[in-house]
Structure formats: C-alpha cells, structure tokens
Design an enzyme around this catalytic site. Structure first.
Site, PDB file in Angstrom:
ATOM      1  N   ALA A   8       1.187  -1.109  -0.107  1.00 11.10           N
ATOM      2  CA  ALA A   8      -0.242   0.128   0.256  1.00 11.10           C
ATOM      3  C   ALA A   8       0.886   1.059   0.206  1.00 11.10           C
ATOM      4  CB  ALA A   8      -1.019  -0.350   1.048  1.00 11.10           C
ATOM      5  N   GLY A   9       1.929   1.282  -1.034  1.00 11.96           N
ATOM      6  CA  GLY A   9       2.634   2.922  -0.954  1.00 11.96           C
ATOM      7  C   GLY A   9       1.931   3.319  -2.349  1.00 11.96           C
ATOM      8  N   MET A  11       2.281   3.549  -5.636  1.00 13.90           N
ATOM      9  CA  MET A  11       1.006   2.554  -6.507  1.00 13.90           C
ATOM     10  C   MET A  11      -0.311   1.856  -5.927  1.00 13.90           C
ATOM     11  SD  MET A  11       2.015   3.583  -9.482  1.00 13.90           S
ATOM     12  CE  MET A  11       1.793   3.180 -10.960  1.00 13.90           C
ATOM     13  N   GLY A  12       0.116   1.425  -5.321  1.00  9.83           N
ATOM     14  CA  GLY A  12      -0.838   0.236  -4.719  1.00  9.83           C
ATOM     15  C   GLY A  12      -1.956   0.847  -4.186  1.00  9.83           C
ATOM     16  N   LYS A 188      10.109  -1.069 -21.397  1.00 10.81           N
ATOM     17  CA  LYS A 188      10.293  -0.087 -20.217  1.00 10.81           C
ATOM     18  C   LYS A 188      11.274   0.161 -18.886  1.00 10.81           C
ATOM     19  CE  LYS A 188       7.105   2.116 -16.853  1.00 10.81           C
ATOM     20  NZ  LYS A 188       6.071   1.358 -15.570  1.00 10.81           N
ATOM     21  N   ASN A 196      17.277   5.114 -14.477  1.00 15.98           N
ATOM     22  CA  ASN A 196      16.726   5.512 -13.195  1.00 15.98           C
ATOM     23  C   ASN A 196      18.685   4.808 -12.549  1.00 15.98           C
ATOM     24  OD1 ASN A 196      14.439   5.002 -11.145  1.00 15.98           O
ATOM     25  ND2 ASN A 196      14.071   3.957 -13.377  1.00 15.98           N
ATOM     26  N   GLU A 273      15.510  -1.163  -6.697  1.00 13.45           N
ATOM     27  CA  GLU A 273      14.849  -2.339  -7.688  1.00 13.45           C
ATOM     28  C   GLU A 273      15.708  -2.560  -8.363  1.00 13.45           C
ATOM     29  OE1 GLU A 273      11.102  -0.404  -8.709  1.00 13.45           O
ATOM     30  OE2 GLU A 273      10.025  -1.934  -8.346  1.00 13.45           O
TER      31      GLU A 273
HETATM   32  P1  NAD Z   1       6.449   2.823  -2.835  1.00 16.44           P
HETATM   33  O1  NAD Z   1       7.577   2.503  -2.244  1.00 16.44           O
HETATM   34  O2  NAD Z   1       5.532   3.854  -2.820  1.00 16.44           O
HETATM   35  O3  NAD Z   1       6.088   1.655  -1.717  1.00 16.44           O
HETATM   36  C1  NAD Z   1       5.821   0.323  -1.928  1.00 16.44           C
HETATM   37  C2  NAD Z   1       6.223  -0.044  -0.106  1.00 16.44           C
HETATM   38  O4  NAD Z   1       7.168   0.248   0.202  1.00 16.44           O
HETATM   39  C3  NAD Z   1       4.986  -0.176  -0.156  1.00 16.44           C
HETATM   40  O5  NAD Z   1       4.587  -1.220   1.009  1.00 16.44           O
HETATM   41  C4  NAD Z   1       5.272   0.882   1.281  1.00 16.44           C
HETATM   42  O6  NAD Z   1       4.456   1.152   2.424  1.00 16.44           O
HETATM   43  C5  NAD Z   1       6.583   0.806   1.195  1.00 16.44           C
HETATM   44  N1  NAD Z   1       7.307   1.823   1.710  1.00 16.44           N
HETATM   45  C6  NAD Z   1       6.991   3.629   1.101  1.00 16.44           C
HETATM   46  N2  NAD Z   1       7.922   4.415   2.086  1.00 16.44           N
HETATM   47  C7  NAD Z   1       8.379   3.214   2.687  1.00 16.44           C
HETATM   48  C8  NAD Z   1       9.350   4.032   3.988  1.00 16.44           C
HETATM   49  N3  NAD Z   1       9.578   5.046   3.845  1.00 16.44           N
HETATM   50  N4  NAD Z   1       9.932   2.686   4.975  1.00 16.44           N
HETATM   51  C9  NAD Z   1       9.490   1.583   4.988  1.00 16.44           C
HETATM   52  N5  NAD Z   1       7.649   1.261   3.655  1.00 16.44           N
HETATM   53  C10 NAD Z   1       7.595   1.914   2.524  1.00 16.44           C
HETATM   54  O7  NAD Z   1       6.269   2.390  -3.790  1.00 16.44           O
HETATM   55  P2  NAD Z   1       5.988   2.420  -5.663  1.00 16.44           P
HETATM   56  O8  NAD Z   1       6.152   3.472  -5.988  1.00 16.44           O
HETATM   57  O9  NAD Z   1       4.505   2.721  -5.100  1.00 16.44           O
HETATM   58  O10 NAD Z   1       6.006   1.597  -6.209  1.00 16.44           O
HETATM   59  C11 NAD Z   1       5.733  -0.115  -6.581  1.00 16.44           C
HETATM   60  C12 NAD Z   1       5.767  -0.938  -7.792  1.00 16.44           C
HETATM   61  O11 NAD Z   1       5.437   0.199  -8.628  1.00 16.44           O
HETATM   62  C13 NAD Z   1       7.438  -0.770  -8.056  1.00 16.44           C
HETATM   63  O12 NAD Z   1       8.217  -1.914  -8.696  1.00 16.44           O
HETATM   64  C14 NAD Z   1       7.270   0.669  -9.179  1.00 16.44           C
HETATM   65  O13 NAD Z   1       9.256   0.690  -9.537  1.00 16.44           O
HETATM   66  C15 NAD Z   1       6.237   0.126  -9.419  1.00 16.44           C
HETATM   67  N6  NAD Z   1       5.598   1.777 -10.324  1.00 16.44           N
HETATM   68  C16 NAD Z   1       5.860   2.915  -9.824  1.00 16.44           C
HETATM   69  C17 NAD Z   1       5.493   4.072 -10.388  1.00 16.44           C
HETATM   70  C18 NAD Z   1       5.522   5.279  -9.718  1.00 16.44           C
HETATM   71  O14 NAD Z   1       5.078   6.151 -10.119  1.00 16.44           O
HETATM   72  N7  NAD Z   1       5.719   5.806  -8.432  1.00 16.44           N
HETATM   73  C19 NAD Z   1       5.040   4.036 -11.473  1.00 16.44           C
HETATM   74  C20 NAD Z   1       4.930   3.203 -11.857  1.00 16.44           C
HETATM   75  C21 NAD Z   1       5.912   1.839 -11.510  1.00 16.44           C
END
Ligand code: NAD
Length: 312
Positions: A8-9, A11-12, A188, A196, A273
């Site tokens: 649940a970051g 994107m989730g 991609k 990156n 990643e």
């Molecule tokens: P995110 O870092 O926001 O979240 C991923 C996980 O990390 C979640 O479980 C979140 O709770 C945790 N997290 C976030 N910050 C944290 C912290 N400070 N401490 C501990 N845990 C933490 O990742 P995202 O940006 O949602 O990316 C998820 C996937 O989607 C990745 O593979 C990314 O490459 C891909 N993606 C991202 C984007 C974008 O714009 N963000 C776009 C396309 C694809």
C-alpha cells in the site's frame, strides 16, 4: 471480484482507491507498520489532482493475514521488486487455487518469483504509466493520468485477464489487453535501466543526464545488452526506437524529474529495484552466455552506493 492490493505504497494506494471508488471489495496488505497505523487511524489520504480524498479500507500486516479471514480472487502486487518474494512468502494463506496475481512492478523477471506461489496460468503481467508518490505514512499524492497494459502469462489465464481489464475499465484505470506484454515490459525496463540507475549514480535529473557528452553512448550500450539478452527470450527489441524513446525524455516536460531510484536511494536511503532491472539482465545474460558488462557495472555500483548510504 474480491481484490487484495499487496503493497500500500504510492501505486498500491492509487489502484486501491480507484477500485474501491468503483465499488469493488478492496483490502490492503502492507509491511510498513507506520503506514498501517496511519491508514487504520485516519484512512488512506490522497491528494488526487489537487482534491483531498479519504478512503477507509481494511489493512493488514503480512503477520496478521493468517487470522484476517481475507480471501482474494485477485491480488494486485505493488510492493517494490526487492520486497516481492518476502511479501508473497508471508501472504501464502490468502492464496487459494482460484487466486490470480497481477504484477505491474517495474523491471523484469517477477514471474520467476511469483511462479513459486501461483501457477503460470494464474499469473497476469503488465506495465502501467500511472504514477504516484508517498508523502508519509497513509498519505499519497496522485497527479495526472495513465494507462495499464496487461496480459495473462499462460494462455489459459486469458478469460480472467479480460475480466481484470473490464474491472479496471470500471475503475477508470485505462487498461488495455496486450498481445505481447513481454515486449512492453522489456521496453519499459530499458527506460528504467538507463534513466533510473544513471541518475541515481550521477545524482542528477533526467535533463541533466541528457546534457552530458556520455549520455548517448551510455544509453546505446545499456540498451544493446538488454536487446542481446532479450533475443534469448524470443524478443526482438527495436534498439533504435527504444533509444529514441528514452532520449526524448531529456527534453520533454519530465526533464526536471528525478527518477524513482534516485528518490529511493539518494533522497530516502531505501534499497533499490536494481536486481530486477539491470541486475536481471546480468543474471539472464549469465544464463544465456551473453556478456553484459555495462549492466553488471551499474548493478554493482548501485549496490555499493546502497551500502555507503546505509540504505534499508
Ligand atoms: P512505494 O515505495 O511507494 O511502496 C512500496 C512499498 O514500500 C509499500 O509497501 C510501502 O508501504 C513501502 N514503503 C514506502 N515508503 C516506505 C518507508 N519510508 N519505509 C518503509 N516502507 C516504505 O512504491 P511504489 O512507488 O508504489 O512502486 C511500486 C512498484 O510500482 C515498483 O515496482 C515501482 O517501480 C512501480 N511503479 C511505480 C510508479 C510510481 O510512479 N511510483 C510508476 C510505475 C511503476
């Protein structure tokens, strides 16, 4: 369709909000306790194109999942690549014989991880051009619009993949059923494997990278190695088109943008990643006997920088 969004970051949260808004039964699973606590207390809070939105969604930690009673028809994976295997190990109890998993993570080789938990014909892979960012536990910023491209990994998964397209259409996620999602995933990954890693190492934004005399050579050499490895996976990457696609970002409106690996590593001191981007090309190159010196060096430099920064 019961949907569990795992991770649940940024994107989730974006996908969970869209699907919840369209009336689907959505549950979140996350491994960051502060995020879980914030969402339980005040709901998931989003700045959605300037509008403040709050959604009260059930959320569990992986440790709680066994007792949660959650069962999912579809699991949407949105951890970071390096968290994927560990997370799925912990959420095994909600994966039953009819559960499908959709993976839209950036990078290549996630199917190798997910096949340990679901059969190939229950696996759906894709890419998304939606973006998202977290500003703190329980808080996300969601701007602009995007698209999703997806396809079942094995032929028997097609009917469910088409159901996911229908569900995502209802949620306004602009999905497209792809006839060759593997090509799109690799294309991609070439963008991520150039912008990156280089911007994270050079501590610069996309436009600044593009202004260096070395940028074109870097891009072409890295993409050439992706293409040489991809050949062994039945893909004929159009190197010139991909080079032009990446180079176009140097002068586009995202030129001032710092790619996510830069933000993760340099700004937030988080692990990257890299092993599912340049590192995946190295692993696959070793398997197929293809030399990947540029990708190998980039991978090792990023890992060295992770250590120097004390990334977690
Ligand atoms: P995110 O870092 O926001 O979240 C991923 C996980 O990390 C979640 O479980 C979140 O709770 C945790 N997290 C976030 N910050 C944290 C912290 N400070 N401490 C501990 N845990 C933490 O990742 P995202 O940006 O949602 O990316 C998820 C996937 O989607 C990745 O593979 C990314 O490459 C891909 N993606 C991202 C984007 C974008 O714009 N963000 C776009 C396309 C694809």
């Amino acid at each position: 369709m019961k949907i569990t969004v795992v991770g649940a970051g940024g994107m989730g949260s974006r996908f969970a909000l869209a699907l919840h808004g369209a009336g689907f039964d959505v549950t979140l699973v996350d491994g960051w306790q502060a995020n879980i606590d914030a969402i339980r207390k005040d709901g998931l809070q989003a700045e959605l194109n300037g509008e403040h939105v709050v959604a009260h969604l059930p959320i569990y930690s992986p440790q709680e999942i066994d007792q949660s009673g959650v069962s999912a028809d579809l699991i949407v994976a949105f951890t970071k690549s390096n968290q994927l295997g560990g997370m799925f190990e912990q959420i095994r109890p909600i994966i039953h014989k009819d559960t499908y998993v959709l993976c839209l993570l950036n990078g290549i080789g996630h199917e190798d991880v997910l096949e340990r938990f679901v059969p190939k014909d229950h696996l759906i892979l894709g890419i998304t051009m939606w973006t998202a960012g977290m500003t703190g536990p329980g808080h996300v910023v969601l701007n602009g619009s995007g698209e999703v491209e997806l396809q079942n990994f094995a032929p028997a998964g097609e009917p469910f993949a088409l159901d996911v397209v229908t569900a995502f259409e209802k949620a306004g996620l602009n999905p497209k059923y792809s006839q060759n999602v593997k090509y799109s995933i690799w294309r991609k990954a070439c963008v991520n494997g150039t912008l990156n890693s280089l911007c994270a190492l050079l501590d610069c934004n996309i436009g600044e990278l593009g202004k260096t005399a070395q940028a074109e050579t870097f891009l072409r050499e890295i993409i050439a190695e992706f293409a040489a490895v991809a050949t062994h996976e039945g893909l004929d990457l159009d190197q010139e088109e991909i080079y032009q696609h990446v180079a176009a970002t140097f002068t586009a409106n995202i030129a001032g943008h710092y790619p996510s690996m830069h933000q993760d590593l340099v700004v937030n001191h988080r692990l990257t990643e890299i092993d599912f981007i340049n590192g995946a090309v190295v692993r696959k190159g070793e398997k197929y006997g293809v030399a990947t010196p540029h990708n190998a060096l980039l991978t090792q430099l990023i890992h060295a920088k992770e250590q120097l920064i004390g990334a977690k």
